[in-house]
Each structure stands twice: as structure tokens, then as C-alpha cells.
Write a protein that holds these residues in place. Sequence first.
Motif, mmCIF file in Angstrom:
data_model
loop_
_atom_site.group_PDB
_atom_site.id
_atom_site.type_symbol
_atom_site.label_atom_id
_atom_site.label_comp_id
_atom_site.label_asym_id
_atom_site.label_seq_id
_atom_site.Cartn_x
_atom_site.Cartn_y
_atom_site.Cartn_z
ATOM 1 N N VAL A 64 10.626 -0.623 0.053
ATOM 2 C CA VAL A 64 9.268 -0.060 -0.012
ATOM 3 C C VAL A 64 8.229 -1.172 0.038
ATOM 4 O O VAL A 64 8.401 -2.220 -0.603
ATOM 5 N N LEU A 65 7.148 -0.906 0.769
ATOM 6 C CA LEU A 65 6.030 -1.846 0.867
ATOM 7 C C LEU A 65 4.806 -1.183 0.242
ATOM 8 O O LEU A 65 4.431 -0.077 0.640
ATOM 9 N N ASP A 66 4.195 -1.845 -0.752
ATOM 10 C CA ASP A 66 2.967 -1.323 -1.372
ATOM 11 C C ASP A 66 1.811 -2.198 -0.894
ATOM 12 O O ASP A 66 1.716 -3.383 -1.251
ATOM 13 N N ILE A 67 0.935 -1.607 -0.092
ATOM 14 C CA ILE A 67 -0.133 -2.375 0.560
ATOM 15 C C ILE A 67 -1.374 -2.387 -0.324
ATOM 16 O O ILE A 67 -1.848 -1.328 -0.739
ATOM 17 N N GLY A 68 -1.910 -3.577 -0.577
ATOM 18 C CA GLY A 68 -3.059 -3.686 -1.486
ATOM 19 C C GLY A 68 -2.643 -3.193 -2.859
ATOM 20 O O GLY A 68 -3.295 -2.344 -3.452
ATOM 21 N N GLN A 116 1.065 -12.840 -2.020
ATOM 22 C CA GLN A 116 -0.364 -12.858 -1.726
ATOM 23 C C GLN A 116 -0.540 -12.983 -0.223
ATOM 24 O O GLN A 116 -0.033 -13.925 0.397
ATOM 25 N N GLY A 117 -1.200 -12.042 0.375
ATOM 26 C CA GLY A 117 -1.386 -12.097 1.815
ATOM 27 C C GLY A 117 -2.238 -10.943 2.291
ATOM 28 O O GLY A 117 -2.576 -10.032 1.532
ATOM 29 N N ASP A 118 -2.561 -11.009 3.566
ATOM 30 C CA ASP A 118 -3.408 -9.993 4.197
ATOM 31 C C ASP A 118 -2.497 -9.050 4.981
ATOM 32 O O ASP A 118 -1.842 -9.481 5.945
ATOM 33 N N ALA A 119 -2.470 -7.789 4.597
ATOM 34 C CA ALA A 119 -1.559 -6.825 5.243
ATOM 35 C C ALA A 119 -1.872 -6.659 6.734
ATOM 36 O O ALA A 119 -1.018 -6.224 7.500
ATOM 37 N N GLN A 120 -3.084 -7.042 7.141
ATOM 38 C CA GLN A 120 -3.435 -6.951 8.570
ATOM 39 C C GLN A 120 -2.703 -8.005 9.401
ATOM 40 O O GLN A 120 -2.445 -7.802 10.587
ATOM 41 N N LEU A 121 -2.382 -9.127 8.756
ATOM 42 C CA LEU A 121 -1.824 -10.280 9.487
ATOM 43 C C LEU A 121 -0.436 -10.674 9.026
ATOM 44 O O LEU A 121 0.260 -11.425 9.715
ATOM 45 N N HIS A 122 -0.057 -10.226 7.870
ATOM 46 C CA HIS A 122 1.153 -10.742 7.219
ATOM 47 C C HIS A 122 2.359 -10.589 8.142
ATOM 48 O O HIS A 122 2.596 -9.519 8.695
ATOM 49 N N PRO A 123 3.160 -11.648 8.302
ATOM 50 C CA PRO A 123 4.304 -11.563 9.225
ATOM 51 C C PRO A 123 5.506 -10.866 8.575
ATOM 52 O O PRO A 123 6.550 -11.476 8.373
ATOM 53 N N PHE A 124 5.351 -9.581 8.249
ATOM 54 C CA PHE A 124 6.479 -8.827 7.711
ATOM 55 C C PHE A 124 7.598 -8.855 8.750
ATOM 56 O O PHE A 124 7.330 -8.635 9.943
ATOM 57 N N ALA A 146 -5.401 -3.182 14.168
ATOM 58 C CA ALA A 146 -4.451 -4.292 14.030
ATOM 59 C C ALA A 146 -3.659 -4.153 12.736
ATOM 60 O O ALA A 146 -2.441 -4.391 12.703
ATOM 61 N N ALA A 147 -4.333 -3.737 11.681
ATOM 62 C CA ALA A 147 -3.669 -3.651 10.373
ATOM 63 C C ALA A 147 -2.598 -2.559 10.361
ATOM 64 O O ALA A 147 -1.460 -2.792 9.935
ATOM 65 N N PHE A 148 -2.966 -1.362 10.838
ATOM 66 C CA PHE A 148 -1.990 -0.270 10.814
ATOM 67 C C PHE A 148 -0.850 -0.536 11.801
ATOM 68 O O PHE A 148 0.293 -0.153 11.544
ATOM 69 N N ALA A 149 -1.139 -1.229 12.906
ATOM 70 C CA ALA A 149 -0.066 -1.593 13.837
ATOM 71 C C ALA A 149 0.886 -2.589 13.158
ATOM 72 O O ALA A 149 2.107 -2.520 13.329
ATOM 73 N N ASN A 150 0.322 -3.488 12.367
ATOM 74 C CA ASN A 150 1.159 -4.456 11.654
ATOM 75 C C ASN A 150 2.028 -3.751 10.610
ATOM 76 O O ASN A 150 3.208 -4.086 10.442
#
Length: 293
Positions: A64-68, A116-124, A146-150
Motif C-alpha cells: 500500500v502507498l499512502d500519498i501525502g 520524504q519525497g514528492d509523489a509527483q516525481l518520486h521514482p516509485f 504528471a502526479a497521477f500518472a506517476n
Amino acid sequence: MSQQPDPTTVSAGSGTVPNAEQADAWDGDDGRHWVTHRQRYDTMLRRLTPHLLDAAAVTAAERVLDIGCGSGETTCAVARAARHGLTLGVDLSGALLDEARDRAIHEGLHNVAFEQGDAQLHPFPAESHDVAMSRFGVMFFDDPTAAFANIARALRPGGRLAFLCWQDVGRNEWIATIGSALAAAVELPAMGGDGPGPFSLADPRSIRELLDDTGFVDASIAPLVEPMRFGEDVDDVIGFVRDISLVRTLLSDADEETTTKASDAMRTALAPHQSADGILLGGATWLVTANRR
Ligand SMILES: C[S@@+](CC[C@H](N)C(=O)[O-])C[C@H]1O[C@@H](n2cnc3c(N)ncnc32)[C@H](O)[C@@H]1O
């Protein structure tokens, strides 16, 4: 920050790093405010949170990924559900993540990590999660596509997305009540509209378009309205509102007459919302679910 900015998006001296303003705010004063009031926020959202957790429907072995993720209340809740899986909380705010880590340690959770990172850019890693979810953490992207695509890339095909975001200002008793009281004393910036901010996903057609454009299908956008407990009594809530960064900034240069006017207007506006359970103000949200194509 664990994520270095992409140098191709930085133009010399012009400050165009994605989400730079949000990162400054959340890794600064807004984060400090949320740390100070973390229990108040969890209590405020306690009637909304179960709807999100039900919608996410996390099972025992899921990733599971919890964004923000903020101070991690929802992250820890889903980690308890995914007891044989893994949960990752991502946030811009170092201070809130420290709280989240303490919470996970306190709860004895070993299947949860925070970055700590930006969900828009984070290299998941691609397709590394079964579920992505967020409690009010997906409205602050300066490039939502870009964020939702990431986020979609981080989900396996068929993976689930569930999040809560605010409906528009006019439908939200809490911001309408507090905002109009403050507006009697100081000039407020526009609350809705374009650009990152709490109400950036208020239009359900934009949410649907965003999900369509970024690899999600089967979107459901359901209205959900619940009372939110802002505090014990009027004075408690006024103290809290005056500690919100925007309000502190607006009142920092104000003379005593203006400050008193703001407090008096809030007192008048909040008093009718006193209940045996404290000051309750309605929160109107969208509960959004979708699947990764
Ligand atoms: C309104 S708070 C909600 C926090 C938490 N989900 C909760 O319900 O307690 C929004 C959170 O989103 C985070 N946030 C904003 N933009 C973000 C981004 N681009 N990437 C990761 N986190 C972000 C903020 O740092 C903040 O903690």
C-alpha cells in the motif's frame, strides 16, 4: 528530501522546481502547524477516515502507498490491515514524517516505511503497489496529470486508488464559516480556483478527466459529508485558526483593532456550532475510487 529535483525542470534562478512552493510550506510552517495540531486533525477527520479505509479495502498481504501521509494515522491503519504486506507513506514534510515514524514505532508496526519525497516525481518502482490511497494529500500538485500518472505507474495493472478531497468552498461549512468570519476583518486570498491547494480537485468532472488521462478506469466520485470536530469550544477553535500559517501571516501586520474584529467575528460565527461534542462544522468531500488500467 530523498528525491533530487530533475535538473531539466530547473531554470537558473527562476525557482521552477516542481512543487517548490508546496515543499517550502509543508516542510516548513504548514508542517509545523500540522505537527502541533496532529491530534486535533485526526479527531476532526475521524468520521471521514473510516469511509476512506473501507473504500481502500486493504487485505492482509497487499502493498500500500499512502500519498501525502502526514503524521501517518491512515498509513498505520492500512499497515495494520496489510499485516503480511508492506505500506509506504510518502510526504513532503520531514517534521510530519518524524511524527509518523514515532506513531508506527509506538504501535509496534514493522511492515511500514516512510520516505520524504514528492509523489509527483518520486521514482516509485513500476507496478510496486496494489493500492494507492490518500486522505487529503493529492490536491497540492502543480502538475496533477504528471502526479497521477506517476501514482498510476507505481500501481500494478488492476491496482486500486482511493482518496478523499474537498468539494468546493461553498459546500464546506467549515471553510465558509471560518473564511467569512475572517473576511469581515482582513482581505482573504481566493480559496478555490486553479493551482495547487485544498480545493483544487473540487470539480468532479476535472477529477474524472484527470483519472481518464492518467491510466485509471472505473472511477467512482461519491459525495461524502460529515461533521468535523474543530475543537472543544469557541476559544479553543479561535486559537487553532489563528495558528494556521495563512491566518498568522494575514494577522501578523494587523493592528489590535483588526485582530479583535477577526476574533469577535469568529466567536459570533462559531458559537452556533457548539455541541456537547465540541464545535462541529460540516465537511463536504469527494470519496474517489478507481482502478489502474
Ligand atoms: C492536508 S495534509 C493531509 C495529511 C494526512 N494525509 C492526513 O490526513 O493527516 C496534506 C499532506 O500532503 C502532503 N503533500 C502535499 N504535496 C505533496 C506532494 N507533492 N508529495 C507528497 N506529499 C505531499 C503535505 O506535506 C501534507 O502532509
